[in-house]
Design a protein around this motif. Structure first.
Motif, PDB file in Angstrom:
ATOM      1  N   TRP A   1       2.261 128.744 -24.032  1.00 22.10           N
ATOM      2  CA  TRP A   1       2.677 130.078 -24.462  1.00 22.10           C
ATOM      3  C   TRP A   1       1.994 130.532 -25.743  1.00 22.10           C
ATOM      4  CZ3 TRP A   1       5.617 132.692 -21.109  1.00 22.10           C
ATOM      5  CH2 TRP A   1       6.267 131.945 -20.119  1.00 22.10           C
ATOM      6  N   ILE A   2       1.488 131.751 -25.708  1.00 22.01           N
ATOM      7  CA  ILE A   2       0.961 132.425 -26.902  1.00 22.01           C
ATOM      8  C   ILE A   2       1.914 133.561 -27.243  1.00 22.01           C
ATOM      9  CG2 ILE A   2      -0.868 133.898 -27.809  1.00 22.01           C
ATOM     10  CD1 ILE A   2      -2.900 132.318 -26.278  1.00 22.01           C
ATOM     11  N   SER A   3       2.306 133.622 -28.504  1.00 19.85           N
ATOM     12  CA  SER A   3       3.167 134.701 -28.988  1.00 19.85           C
ATOM     13  C   SER A   3       2.305 135.800 -29.597  1.00 19.85           C
ATOM     14  CB  SER A   3       4.122 134.144 -30.050  1.00 19.85           C
ATOM     15  OG  SER A   3       4.642 135.185 -30.847  1.00 19.85           O
ATOM     16  N   ILE A   4       2.643 137.040 -29.272  1.00 20.57           N
ATOM     17  CA  ILE A   4       2.025 138.178 -29.945  1.00 20.57           C
ATOM     18  C   ILE A   4       3.158 139.035 -30.503  1.00 20.57           C
ATOM     19  CG2 ILE A   4       1.735 139.441 -27.779  1.00 20.57           C
ATOM     20  CD1 ILE A   4      -0.794 140.713 -29.110  1.00 20.57           C
ATOM     21  N   TRP A   5       3.118 139.212 -31.820  1.00 20.04           N
ATOM     22  CA  TRP A   5       4.201 139.868 -32.550  1.00 20.04           C
ATOM     23  C   TRP A   5       3.650 141.116 -33.235  1.00 20.04           C
ATOM     24  CZ3 TRP A   5       6.292 137.620 -37.748  1.00 20.04           C
ATOM     25  CH2 TRP A   5       7.372 138.394 -38.195  1.00 20.04           C
ATOM     26  N   PHE A   6       4.075 142.266 -32.759  1.00 21.33           N
ATOM     27  CA  PHE A   6       3.747 143.545 -33.381  1.00 21.33           C
ATOM     28  C   PHE A   6       4.814 143.777 -34.451  1.00 21.33           C
ATOM     29  CE2 PHE A   6       1.965 143.610 -29.170  1.00 21.33           C
ATOM     30  CZ  PHE A   6       0.722 144.205 -29.330  1.00 21.33           C
ATOM     31  N   ARG A   7       4.449 143.650 -35.713  1.00 12.83           N
ATOM     32  CA  ARG A   7       5.414 143.601 -36.805  1.00 12.83           C
ATOM     33  C   ARG A   7       5.774 144.986 -37.339  1.00 12.83           C
ATOM     34  NH1 ARG A   7       2.989 139.565 -40.922  1.00 12.83           N
ATOM     35  NH2 ARG A   7       4.966 140.044 -41.923  1.00 12.83           N
ATOM     36  N   SER A   8       6.173 145.867 -36.426  1.00 16.55           N
ATOM     37  CA  SER A   8       6.509 147.240 -36.790  1.00 16.55           C
ATOM     38  C   SER A   8       7.257 147.885 -35.626  1.00 16.55           C
ATOM     39  CB  SER A   8       5.221 148.023 -37.070  1.00 16.55           C
ATOM     40  OG  SER A   8       5.473 149.394 -37.197  1.00 16.55           O
ATOM     41  N   ASP A   9       7.987 148.941 -35.935  1.00 17.78           N
ATOM     42  CA  ASP A   9       8.595 149.726 -34.853  1.00 17.78           C
ATOM     43  C   ASP A   9       7.699 150.903 -34.471  1.00 17.78           C
ATOM     44  OD1 ASP A   9       8.916 151.376 -37.050  1.00 17.78           O
ATOM     45  OD2 ASP A   9      11.017 151.809 -36.653  1.00 17.78           O
ATOM     46  N   LYS A  10       6.528 150.985 -35.050  1.00 19.36           N
ATOM     47  CA  LYS A  10       5.584 152.068 -34.759  1.00 19.36           C
ATOM     48  C   LYS A  10       4.615 151.644 -33.663  1.00 19.36           C
ATOM     49  CE  LYS A  10       7.100 154.596 -38.207  1.00 19.36           C
ATOM     50  NZ  LYS A  10       8.545 154.566 -38.129  1.00 19.36           N
ATOM     51  N   THR A  11       5.175 151.281 -32.518  1.00 26.24           N
ATOM     52  CA  THR A  11       4.357 150.884 -31.375  1.00 26.24           C
ATOM     53  C   THR A  11       4.668 151.829 -30.214  1.00 26.24           C
ATOM     54  OG1 THR A  11       5.989 149.406 -30.369  1.00 26.24           O
ATOM     55  CG2 THR A  11       4.559 148.444 -32.089  1.00 26.24           C
ATOM     56  N   PRO A  12       3.853 151.799 -29.173  1.00 22.59           N
ATOM     57  CA  PRO A  12       4.132 152.640 -28.009  1.00 22.59           C
ATOM     58  C   PRO A  12       5.342 152.164 -27.216  1.00 22.59           C
ATOM     59  CG  PRO A  12       1.884 151.744 -27.939  1.00 22.59           C
ATOM     60  CD  PRO A  12       2.579 151.117 -29.093  1.00 22.59           C
ATOM     61  N   TRP A  13       5.831 150.965 -27.505  1.00 19.24           N
ATOM     62  CA  TRP A  13       6.913 150.379 -26.725  1.00 19.24           C
ATOM     63  C   TRP A  13       8.211 150.426 -27.523  1.00 19.24           C
ATOM     64  CZ3 TRP A  13       2.639 147.317 -28.212  1.00 19.24           C
ATOM     65  CH2 TRP A  13       1.562 147.371 -27.313  1.00 19.24           C
ATOM     66  N   PRO A  14       9.256 151.037 -26.975  1.00 27.68           N
ATOM     67  CA  PRO A  14      10.527 151.077 -27.698  1.00 27.68           C
ATOM     68  C   PRO A  14      11.221 149.711 -27.753  1.00 27.68           C
ATOM     69  CG  PRO A  14      10.676 152.358 -25.650  1.00 27.68           C
ATOM     70  CD  PRO A  14       9.260 151.876 -25.773  1.00 27.68           C
ATOM     71  N   ARG A  15      11.009 148.892 -26.708  1.00 25.53           N
ATOM     72  CA  ARG A  15      11.679 147.590 -26.640  1.00 25.53           C
ATOM     73  C   ARG A  15      10.683 146.514 -26.217  1.00 25.53           C
ATOM     74  NH1 ARG A  15      15.308 148.457 -22.052  1.00 25.53           N
ATOM     75  NH2 ARG A  15      13.540 149.717 -21.441  1.00 25.53           N
TER      76      ARG A  15
ATOM     77  N   VAL B   1      -0.156 142.643 -36.780  1.00 20.34           N
ATOM     78  CA  VAL B   1       0.085 141.825 -35.592  1.00 20.34           C
ATOM     79  C   VAL B   1      -0.173 140.364 -35.950  1.00 20.34           C
ATOM     80  CG1 VAL B   1      -0.701 141.327 -33.233  1.00 20.34           C
ATOM     81  CG2 VAL B   1      -0.607 143.695 -34.039  1.00 20.34           C
ATOM     82  N   MET B   2       0.717 139.495 -35.476  1.00 18.35           N
ATOM     83  CA  MET B   2       0.521 138.046 -35.610  1.00 18.35           C
ATOM     84  C   MET B   2       0.424 137.450 -34.210  1.00 18.35           C
ATOM     85  SD  MET B   2       0.454 137.169 -38.827  1.00 18.35           S
ATOM     86  CE  MET B   2       0.677 135.411 -38.747  1.00 18.35           C
ATOM     87  N   ILE B   3      -0.562 136.621 -34.013  1.00 22.34           N
ATOM     88  CA  ILE B   3      -0.699 135.889 -32.762  1.00 22.34           C
ATOM     89  C   ILE B   3      -0.596 134.406 -33.081  1.00 22.34           C
ATOM     90  CG2 ILE B   3      -2.227 135.295 -30.842  1.00 22.34           C
ATOM     91  CD1 ILE B   3      -3.427 138.090 -31.053  1.00 22.34           C
ATOM     92  N   HIS B   4       0.297 133.726 -32.361  1.00 21.98           N
ATOM     93  CA  HIS B   4       0.481 132.283 -32.532  1.00 21.98           C
ATOM     94  C   HIS B   4       0.154 131.588 -31.218  1.00 21.98           C
ATOM     95  CE1 HIS B   4       2.456 132.660 -36.446  1.00 21.98           C
ATOM     96  NE2 HIS B   4       3.069 133.702 -35.930  1.00 21.98           N
ATOM     97  N   GLU B   5      -0.929 130.805 -31.234  1.00 18.03           N
ATOM     98  CA  GLU B   5      -1.253 130.009 -30.057  1.00 18.03           C
ATOM     99  C   GLU B   5      -0.272 128.840 -29.979  1.00 18.03           C
ATOM    100  OE1 GLU B   5      -5.591 129.451 -29.282  1.00 18.03           O
ATOM    101  OE2 GLU B   5      -5.729 130.222 -31.344  1.00 18.03           O
ATOM    102  N   LYS B   6       0.022 128.393 -28.783  1.00 20.99           N
ATOM    103  CA  LYS B   6       0.946 127.272 -28.557  1.00 20.99           C
ATOM    104  C   LYS B   6       2.271 127.496 -29.271  1.00 20.99           C
ATOM    105  CE  LYS B   6      -2.933 124.242 -27.819  1.00 20.99           C
ATOM    106  NZ  LYS B   6      -3.851 123.337 -28.426  1.00 20.99           N
ATOM    107  N   ALA B   7       2.806 128.714 -29.155  1.00 24.75           N
ATOM    108  CA  ALA B   7       4.055 129.078 -29.830  1.00 24.75           C
ATOM    109  C   ALA B   7       5.240 128.308 -29.270  1.00 24.75           C
ATOM    110  CB  ALA B   7       4.299 130.583 -29.714  1.00 24.75           C
ATOM    111  N   VAL B   8       5.258 128.095 -27.975  1.00 32.91           N
ATOM    112  CA  VAL B   8       6.290 127.297 -27.314  1.00 32.91           C
ATOM    113  C   VAL B   8       5.544 126.358 -26.376  1.00 32.91           C
ATOM    114  CG1 VAL B   8       8.340 127.312 -25.834  1.00 32.91           C
ATOM    115  CG2 VAL B   8       7.941 129.211 -27.425  1.00 32.91           C
TER     116      VAL B   8
END
Length: 130
Positions: free
Chosen positions: A66-80, A55-62
Motif C-alpha cells: 500500500w502507498i498512501s497519498i495524503w492531500f493535506r488540505s480541504d481545497k481539493t476537487p474531492w469533498p470526501r 501532498v505527502m506520499i508514503h510508500e509501504k504505508a501499510v
C-alpha cells in the motif's frame, strides 16, 4: 455517511508503482512540484483547480502493498476521501481504500470502518485486519 467536506483527503493505493501514481498526479494536476524525497516519503506541492495543495506520499504505508497519498488540505476537487478513492481506482485500475468517515481526534480504535473501492464497487470493511 456524512456528506460534510473532509478537512483533508487520504487514500491508500494497492500494488501500484510510485511512478504510475506520479504520472496520474501529473495528468490530474496543473502542476506538481517535489519539495523533498527521503526514503519512501515524498513531500509534494500540487496546483489543482487553481488551488495549491501540499501532498505527502508514503510508500509501504501499510505493509508492502500500500502507498498512501495524503492531500493535506480541504481545497481539493474531492469533498470526501471516497470521492478521491473512486477516481484514483478508475484511473489506475487498482484497489483503493479510504476511511469510511472523516478522521477525528476521537478516532482511537485500532480497527475502523474503511471503504474498499475496486472495479467501481465500494464495500465497507474493517481494516487493517482485512
Amino acid at each position: 455517511m456524512s456528506e460534510q467536506r473532509h478537512p483533508d483527503i487520504e487514500v491508500y493505493i494497492k500494488n501500484c508503482p510510485l511512478e504510475t501514481i506520479l504520472e496520474w498526479l501529473g495528468e490530474r494536476c496543473d502542476e506538481v512540484r517535489t519539495l523533498n524525497s527521503v526514503g519512501g516519503t515524498h513531500a509534494l506541492e500540487v496546483s489543482i483547480e487553481r488551488c495549491t495543495v501540499p501532498v505527502m506520499i508514503h510508500e509501504k504505508a501499510v505493509g508492502k502493498a500500500w502507498i498512501s497519498i495524503w492531500f493535506r488540505s480541504d481545497k481539493t476537487p474531492w469533498p470526501r476521501d471516497i470521492d478521491c478513492a473512486h477516481e484514483v481506482s478508475r484511473a489506475l485500475g487498482t484497489q483503493v481504500r479510504c476511511i469510511a468517515e472523516s478522521w477525528t481526534e476521537s478516532n482511537d480504535n485500532d480497527e475502523e470502518e474503511w471503504w474498499r473501492i475496486e472495479n467501481g464497487i465500494a464495500e465497507k470493511i474493517q481494516w487493517p485486519n482485512s
